[in-house]
Scaffold this motif. Structure first.
Motif, PDB file in Angstrom:
ATOM      1  N   GLU A  80       0.394  -1.091  -0.078  1.00  0.00           N
ATOM      2  CA  GLU A  80      -0.439   0.333  -0.410  1.00  0.00           C
ATOM      3  C   GLU A  80       0.927   1.298  -0.033  1.00  0.00           C
ATOM      4  N   CYS A  96       1.732   1.193  -3.560  1.00  0.00           N
ATOM      5  CA  CYS A  96       0.816   2.589  -4.688  1.00  0.00           C
ATOM      6  C   CYS A  96       1.013   4.003  -3.917  1.00  0.00           C
ATOM      7  N   GLN A 134      -1.866  -6.083  -6.159  1.00  0.00           N
ATOM      8  CA  GLN A 134      -2.190  -4.702  -5.343  1.00  0.00           C
ATOM      9  C   GLN A 134      -1.268  -3.779  -6.254  1.00  0.00           C
ATOM     10  N   ARG A 138      -3.949  -2.521  -8.791  1.00  0.00           N
ATOM     11  CA  ARG A 138      -5.060  -2.590  -8.706  1.00  0.00           C
ATOM     12  C   ARG A 138      -5.471  -1.631  -7.674  1.00  0.00           C
ATOM     13  N   GLN A 139      -4.585  -1.108  -7.075  1.00  0.00           N
ATOM     14  CA  GLN A 139      -3.893   0.229  -5.995  1.00  0.00           C
ATOM     15  C   GLN A 139      -3.526   1.372  -7.047  1.00  0.00           C
ATOM     16  N   TRP A 168      -8.321   3.548  -7.937  1.00  0.00           N
ATOM     17  CA  TRP A 168      -8.731   3.550  -5.627  1.00  0.00           C
ATOM     18  C   TRP A 168      -8.927   4.666  -5.325  1.00  0.00           C
ATOM     19  N   PRO A 172      -2.131 -10.426  -2.887  1.00  0.00           N
ATOM     20  CA  PRO A 172      -2.865  -9.239  -2.182  1.00  0.00           C
ATOM     21  C   PRO A 172      -3.097  -8.971  -0.663  1.00  0.00           C
ATOM     22  N   GLN A 173      -3.021  -8.248   0.093  1.00  0.00           N
ATOM     23  CA  GLN A 173      -3.396  -7.940   1.088  1.00  0.00           C
ATOM     24  C   GLN A 173      -4.937  -7.577   1.683  1.00  0.00           C
ATOM     25  N   GLN A 174      -6.217  -7.863   0.850  1.00  0.00           N
ATOM     26  CA  GLN A 174      -7.531  -7.470   1.042  1.00  0.00           C
ATOM     27  C   GLN A 174      -7.950  -8.523   1.391  1.00  0.00           C
TER      28      GLN A 174
END
Ligand code: ZN
Length: 349
Positions: free
Chosen positions: A152, A155, A228, A231-232, A298, A335-337
């Motif tokens: 994160e 990103c 990730q 994605r972010q 995002w 991914p951490q989600q």
């Protein structure tokens, strides 16, 4: 009045009718003056011609400079720089490079356990940065030393840097028999991201790779999920798996072609910026503000993603234990989600 009286009164002889004051003409002096004037005119004309010639000459040489600059930019090379004046080109866009892993997270390792992914990725990103900066591209590294950042954080740093393009570099890891280079893109298959990835892969393939494993969408073994970093990040992005660190030939190729890979990737980033209309052929900026991908954007505050048609979606849940049928990954960029909501329609942020 007699002449005597006139002389006494006026101090000179009287002028008699028919008698005029004699003007002596100095013909010799006139001739000399004329010769001097002719010489002077001749000199001035010669001087003007010389000056005119000099101006014309400098015009010609300045147009040669322009021609040379154009020819350099036309083919993008500076092979003729030895004989022609050089004009450095500056490409007005920002690239964010992410050397995968770092610090206590070494990433994958080779058979000997001495070669670490985090070092290969850092060295490669540093080299690409060198090539890009030499061409006037602004380059941001997510880490410029050996430390670990969360995905994160990576990103956010990329988004805050206002980068127009993002490339994360990793090394793959699997059984010894797996080989080659693959690139991952967000599973919404955004056009710009796909172009970025395919340009990079084509460039690497041209230099020479063990196997072209294509541009892939989503997350390995999980097409509904995304890495990730794909994605972010707001800008077109991709994740390059620069060969398998577990394959000797891949490592050999990376070492042998290290500079060539870096240069090929730098050039393809510039090519992509041109093709996307971020910069002009001459490198001047065309696109106003940061270039954004068409992938769902995002929102950091709400941790949601907005699709191109304004629909707000949640990142999908990913089974962190998911494995490809063939590949057992040791990469840690899972991914951490996992606690986030699954999107109903299966779309992924
Ligand atoms: Zn990795």
């Amino acid at each position: 009045m007699t002449d005597e009286e006139f002389r006494e009164k006026y101090g000179r002889d009287p002028v008699k009718p028919g008698q005029h004051t004699k003007v002596k003409v100095y013909w010799d002096r006139i001739i000399i003056a004329l010769v001097l004037i002719i010489l002077l005119i001749f000199g001035i004309v010669k001087g003007i011609m010389a000056i005119a010639g000099a101006i014309k000459g400098s015009d010609d040489s300045s147009s040669e400079v322009t021609d040379a600059a154009v020819s350099v930019s036309d083919d993008g090379s500076s092979d003729d720089s030895d004989t022609q004046p050089q004009q450095a080109q500056s490409y007005q866009f920002i690239v964010c490079l992410d050397p995968g892993h770092g610090g206590e997270d070494g990433g994958a390792t080779d058979k000997s356990g001495k070669r670490w992914e985090k070092d290969d990725t850092f060295n490669m990103c540093s080299k690409i940065k060198e090539y890009l900066e030499a061409k006037g591209v602004t380059v941001v590294l997510t880490r410029d030393d050996d430390r670990l950042l969360s995905l994160e954080e990576i990103c956010i740093a990329a988004n805050d840097s206002k980068a127009d393009l993002f490339v994360s570099i990793h090394r793959n890891s699997a059984d010894e028999k797996f080989k080659g280079v693959e690139i991952w893109v967000n599973n919404h298959e955004p056009q710009a991201d796909t172009l970025l990835a395919s340009n990079l892969l084509t460039a690497l393939d041209r230099v020479g790779i063990n196997e072209n494993r294509n541009v892939n969408y989503g997350f390995i073994g999980e097409p509904q999920s995304n890495y990730q970093v794909n994605r972010q990040t707001h800008m077109p992005s991709c994740l390059v798996e620069l060969g398998f660190i577990t394959n000797d030939k891949d490592n050999e190729l990376l070492d042998k072609n290290f500079d060539a890979y870096a240069e090929a990737m730098a050039d393809s980033l510039i090519q992509t910026a041109k093709e996307l209309g971020i910069v002009n052929e001459d490198g001047s900026r065309l696109h106003e503000g940061q270039y954004l991908s068409s992938k769902p954007q995002w929102n950091r505050e709400t941790n949601t993603y907005m699709t191109e048609n304004g629909e707000v979606v949640f990142a999908d849940a990913i089974d962190p234990n998911a494995e490809d049928k063939n590949l057992k990954r040791t990469d840690v960029e899972q991914p951490q989600q996992t606690t986030q909501q699954t999107n109903n329609d299966g779309t992924v942020g």
